[in-house]
Structure formats: C-alpha cells, structure tokens
Design a protein around this motif. Sequence first.
Motif, PDB file in Angstrom:
ATOM      1  N   THR A  17       0.870  -1.308  -0.172  1.00  0.00           N
ATOM      2  CA  THR A  17      -0.120  -0.083   0.096  1.00  0.00           C
ATOM      3  C   THR A  17       0.745   1.268  -0.066  1.00  0.00           C
ATOM      4  OG1 THR A  17      -1.974  -1.214   1.002  1.00  0.00           O
ATOM      5  CG2 THR A  17      -1.680   1.334   1.293  1.00  0.00           C
ATOM      6  N   ALA A  18       1.944   1.209   0.921  1.00  0.00           N
ATOM      7  CA  ALA A  18       2.896   2.329   0.854  1.00  0.00           C
ATOM      8  C   ALA A  18       3.535   2.685  -0.268  1.00  0.00           C
ATOM      9  CB  ALA A  18       3.754   2.315   2.054  1.00  0.00           C
ATOM     10  N   GLU A  19       3.807   1.597  -0.948  1.00  0.00           N
ATOM     11  CA  GLU A  19       4.762   1.461  -2.328  1.00  0.00           C
ATOM     12  C   GLU A  19       3.728   2.311  -3.176  1.00  0.00           C
ATOM     13  OE1 GLU A  19       6.148  -1.382  -5.959  1.00  0.00           O
ATOM     14  OE2 GLU A  19       5.828  -2.195  -4.038  1.00  0.00           O
ATOM     15  N   ALA A  20       2.502   1.999  -3.619  1.00  0.00           N
ATOM     16  CA  ALA A  20       1.443   2.407  -4.359  1.00  0.00           C
ATOM     17  C   ALA A  20       1.375   3.758  -4.203  1.00  0.00           C
ATOM     18  CB  ALA A  20       0.185   1.738  -4.347  1.00  0.00           C
ATOM     19  N   VAL A  21       1.171   4.127  -2.872  1.00  0.00           N
ATOM     20  CA  VAL A  21       0.700   5.609  -2.295  1.00  0.00           C
ATOM     21  C   VAL A  21       2.072   6.381  -2.663  1.00  0.00           C
ATOM     22  CG1 VAL A  21       0.456   7.155  -0.359  1.00  0.00           C
ATOM     23  CG2 VAL A  21      -0.894   4.788  -0.452  1.00  0.00           C
ATOM     24  N   LEU A  22       3.032   6.256  -2.372  1.00  0.00           N
ATOM     25  CA  LEU A  22       4.384   6.995  -2.823  1.00  0.00           C
ATOM     26  C   LEU A  22       4.368   7.158  -4.165  1.00  0.00           C
ATOM     27  CD1 LEU A  22       6.413   8.775  -1.685  1.00  0.00           C
ATOM     28  CD2 LEU A  22       8.142   6.844  -1.840  1.00  0.00           C
ATOM     29  N   ARG A  23       4.201   6.025  -5.015  1.00  0.00           N
ATOM     30  CA  ARG A  23       4.391   6.065  -6.565  1.00  0.00           C
ATOM     31  C   ARG A  23       3.491   7.204  -7.024  1.00  0.00           C
ATOM     32  NH1 ARG A  23       6.628   1.064  -9.435  1.00  0.00           N
ATOM     33  NH2 ARG A  23       7.795   0.114  -7.706  1.00  0.00           N
ATOM     34  N   THR A  24       2.369   7.110  -6.387  1.00  0.00           N
ATOM     35  CA  THR A  24       1.155   7.903  -6.982  1.00  0.00           C
ATOM     36  C   THR A  24       1.505   9.274  -6.591  1.00  0.00           C
ATOM     37  OG1 THR A  24      -0.502   6.198  -7.128  1.00  0.00           O
ATOM     38  CG2 THR A  24      -1.314   8.456  -6.973  1.00  0.00           C
ATOM     39  N   LYS A  25       1.772   9.587  -5.391  1.00  0.00           N
ATOM     40  CA  LYS A  25       2.059  10.777  -4.761  1.00  0.00           C
ATOM     41  C   LYS A  25       3.211  11.492  -5.303  1.00  0.00           C
ATOM     42  CE  LYS A  25      -0.868  10.750  -0.409  1.00  0.00           C
ATOM     43  NZ  LYS A  25      -1.450  12.194  -0.426  1.00  0.00           N
ATOM     44  N   ALA A  26       4.145  10.557  -5.504  1.00  0.00           N
ATOM     45  CA  ALA A  26       5.510  11.292  -5.936  1.00  0.00           C
ATOM     46  C   ALA A  26       5.702  11.218  -7.536  1.00  0.00           C
ATOM     47  CB  ALA A  26       6.574  10.500  -5.118  1.00  0.00           C
ATOM     48  N   ALA A  27       4.620  10.882  -8.460  1.00  0.00           N
ATOM     49  CA  ALA A  27       4.794  10.942  -9.891  1.00  0.00           C
ATOM     50  C   ALA A  27       5.566  12.063 -10.141  1.00  0.00           C
ATOM     51  CB  ALA A  27       3.329  10.825 -10.193  1.00  0.00           C
ATOM     52  N   GLY A  28       6.393  11.856 -11.203  1.00  0.00           N
ATOM     53  CA  GLY A  28       7.052  12.923 -11.773  1.00  0.00           C
ATOM     54  C   GLY A  28       8.533  13.282 -10.981  1.00  0.00           C
ATOM     55  N   MET A  29       8.757  12.727  -9.709  1.00  0.00           N
ATOM     56  CA  MET A  29       9.859  12.674  -8.928  1.00  0.00           C
ATOM     57  C   MET A  29      10.819  11.485  -9.340  1.00  0.00           C
ATOM     58  SD  MET A  29       8.551  13.730  -5.187  1.00  0.00           S
ATOM     59  CE  MET A  29      10.194  13.859  -4.289  1.00  0.00           C
ATOM     60  N   ASP A  30      11.995  11.843  -9.288  1.00  0.00           N
ATOM     61  CA  ASP A  30      13.047  10.559  -9.690  1.00  0.00           C
ATOM     62  C   ASP A  30      13.112   9.747  -8.426  1.00  0.00           C
ATOM     63  OD1 ASP A  30      14.809   9.317 -11.153  1.00  0.00           O
ATOM     64  OD2 ASP A  30      16.445  10.692 -10.995  1.00  0.00           O
ATOM     65  N   LEU A  31      12.314   8.874  -8.333  1.00  0.00           N
ATOM     66  CA  LEU A  31      12.335   7.811  -7.416  1.00  0.00           C
ATOM     67  C   LEU A  31      12.318   6.351  -8.029  1.00  0.00           C
ATOM     68  CD1 LEU A  31       9.669   9.134  -4.836  1.00  0.00           C
ATOM     69  CD2 LEU A  31      12.106   9.609  -4.628  1.00  0.00           C
ATOM     70  N   THR A  32      13.112   5.711  -7.229  1.00  0.00           N
ATOM     71  CA  THR A  32      12.854   4.106  -7.331  1.00  0.00           C
ATOM     72  C   THR A  32      11.880   3.561  -6.107  1.00  0.00           C
ATOM     73  OG1 THR A  32      14.658   3.864  -8.850  1.00  0.00           O
ATOM     74  CG2 THR A  32      13.638   1.873  -7.568  1.00  0.00           C
ATOM     75  N   VAL A  33      10.634   2.992  -6.273  1.00  0.00           N
ATOM     76  CA  VAL A  33      10.180   2.659  -5.038  1.00  0.00           C
ATOM     77  C   VAL A  33       9.637   1.069  -5.090  1.00  0.00           C
ATOM     78  CG1 VAL A  33       7.946   2.875  -3.592  1.00  0.00           C
ATOM     79  CG2 VAL A  33       9.016   4.847  -4.963  1.00  0.00           C
ATOM     80  N   ASP A  34       9.888   0.366  -4.134  1.00  0.00           N
ATOM     81  CA  ASP A  34       9.348  -0.953  -3.946  1.00  0.00           C
ATOM     82  C   ASP A  34       9.126  -1.273  -2.330  1.00  0.00           C
ATOM     83  OD1 ASP A  34       9.370  -3.642  -4.501  1.00  0.00           O
ATOM     84  OD2 ASP A  34      11.740  -4.028  -4.758  1.00  0.00           O
ATOM     85  N   SER A  35       8.686  -2.445  -2.172  1.00  0.00           N
ATOM     86  CA  SER A  35       8.062  -2.890  -0.996  1.00  0.00           C
ATOM     87  C   SER A  35       8.684  -4.565  -0.707  1.00  0.00           C
ATOM     88  CB  SER A  35       6.838  -2.878  -0.777  1.00  0.00           C
ATOM     89  OG  SER A  35       5.956  -3.534  -1.663  1.00  0.00           O
ATOM     90  N   CYS A  36       8.833  -5.090   0.343  1.00  0.00           N
ATOM     91  CA  CYS A  36       9.001  -6.094   0.769  1.00  0.00           C
ATOM     92  C   CYS A  36       8.444  -6.441   2.360  1.00  0.00           C
ATOM     93  CB  CYS A  36      10.592  -6.739   0.820  1.00  0.00           C
ATOM     94  SG  CYS A  36      11.304  -5.574   1.796  1.00  0.00           S
ATOM     95  N   GLY A  37       8.698  -7.654   2.700  1.00  0.00           N
ATOM     96  CA  GLY A  37       8.246  -8.208   3.948  1.00  0.00           C
ATOM     97  C   GLY A  37       9.632  -8.829   4.961  1.00  0.00           C
ATOM     98  N   THR A  38       9.430  -8.824   6.141  1.00  0.00           N
ATOM     99  CA  THR A  38      10.466  -9.478   6.571  1.00  0.00           C
ATOM    100  C   THR A  38      10.353 -10.971   6.652  1.00  0.00           C
ATOM    101  OG1 THR A  38       9.050  -9.360   8.829  1.00  0.00           O
ATOM    102  CG2 THR A  38      10.528  -7.372   8.456  1.00  0.00           C
ATOM    103  N   GLY A  39       9.186 -11.382   6.463  1.00  0.00           N
ATOM    104  CA  GLY A  39       8.959 -12.747   6.275  1.00  0.00           C
ATOM    105  C   GLY A  39       8.820 -13.313   4.916  1.00  0.00           C
ATOM    106  N   GLY A  40       8.966 -14.500   4.426  1.00  0.00           N
ATOM    107  CA  GLY A  40       8.750 -14.987   2.916  1.00  0.00           C
ATOM    108  C   GLY A  40       7.392 -15.850   2.830  1.00  0.00           C
ATOM    109  N   TRP A  41       6.452 -15.717   3.615  1.00  0.00           N
ATOM    110  CA  TRP A  41       5.437 -16.791   3.605  1.00  0.00           C
ATOM    111  C   TRP A  41       4.485 -16.332   2.299  1.00  0.00           C
ATOM    112  CZ3 TRP A  41       5.738 -13.093   7.727  1.00  0.00           C
ATOM    113  CH2 TRP A  41       6.255 -13.367   8.895  1.00  0.00           C
ATOM    114  N   HIS A  42       4.409 -15.236   1.933  1.00  0.00           N
ATOM    115  CA  HIS A  42       3.581 -14.870   0.672  1.00  0.00           C
ATOM    116  C   HIS A  42       4.212 -14.562  -0.490  1.00  0.00           C
ATOM    117  CE1 HIS A  42       0.121 -14.612   3.349  1.00  0.00           C
ATOM    118  NE2 HIS A  42       0.952 -14.095   4.436  1.00  0.00           N
ATOM    119  N   GLU A  43       5.602 -14.940  -0.448  1.00  0.00           N
ATOM    120  CA  GLU A  43       6.326 -14.769  -2.036  1.00  0.00           C
ATOM    121  C   GLU A  43       5.691 -15.085  -3.152  1.00  0.00           C
ATOM    122  OE1 GLU A  43      11.032 -14.443  -2.912  1.00  0.00           O
ATOM    123  OE2 GLU A  43      10.495 -14.691  -0.987  1.00  0.00           O
ATOM    124  N   GLY A  44       5.483 -14.045  -4.112  1.00  0.00           N
ATOM    125  CA  GLY A  44       5.315 -14.029  -5.131  1.00  0.00           C
ATOM    126  C   GLY A  44       3.564 -14.017  -5.393  1.00  0.00           C
TER     127      GLY A  44
END
Length: 149
Positions: A17-44
Amino acid sequence: MTAVLFVCLGNICRSPTAEAVLRTKAAGMDLTVDSCGTGGWHEGEPPYLPAIEAAARRGYDLRALRARQISASDFHRFSHILVMDRSNLRDTLSRMPPGGTRPRLLLDYAPDLGKTDIADPWYSRDFDGALDLIEAACDGFIRTLQSQG
C-alpha cells in the motif's frame, strides 16, 4: 537517484500500500519505489484483497505488485528503508549488513500524528486507518525530500 523500500511483515498489506501511495503521490519525482516483507510466507503472491480494495477506493492500484522478502542486497540498493512498526524495525535492523542503509519508521515522517506504529490491517481489519497513516507519512516523506533539494 532516491530509492525507497517499504517493509512490513508479509508484504501483502501495509508495505505494498505504501509503495503504491508513494508512487502515485510522487509521480514525476526521480524515485525508485519497492516493498518487501520481513517474512517470506507470501512470496510471489499479490497483496491481500481487502488491501487492494481499500487502496482502489482512493485511487491506488496494488494489483500488479507481488510479495517478496527483504534481502541483504536491499540494504545497499535503497537509500531509504521505511518500516511500518517497531517489530518490523527490530527484525529489519537484525538483518542489516555492515554499511547498509539504516531502516527507520515510516511514521517518523508524520510526527504530528503522535504514533510510531501502523497497525497491521491483516489483524486489525482497519485498512482505511492504515491508509490514512500511510498517506500522511508519505506526504511528510515527500516534503522532506523536496526540502533536501
């Protein structure tokens, strides 16, 4: 270039959610945005459906995102690692290699809210409340980046 990584527990609710919010709000800024978890239970896996629906109601699209677990290389690839709560901060700090980017709480960028943790909506079911906090913190983060030139 500024590279931002958001971290939560499973990477299916708060951090995508934070990844999508920042990408949308910062559109036009020179940013790379990603997200991850501390656990791998839901990978993929895609984000949790109630998170997708709550975000969509506010104009954010999470559908293409897929969960992944944090890796040692992330600490060198990202200039900002922003975590959702103190438990995620402890877990992320325990994985930080020497010389890596030090993680911090996302809500550090919204000090006026008087909160440190964004509760996990997987358990609280408060997806809109989590979104309120994430939007406020992303606004604060963008202001900080803009003030740094």
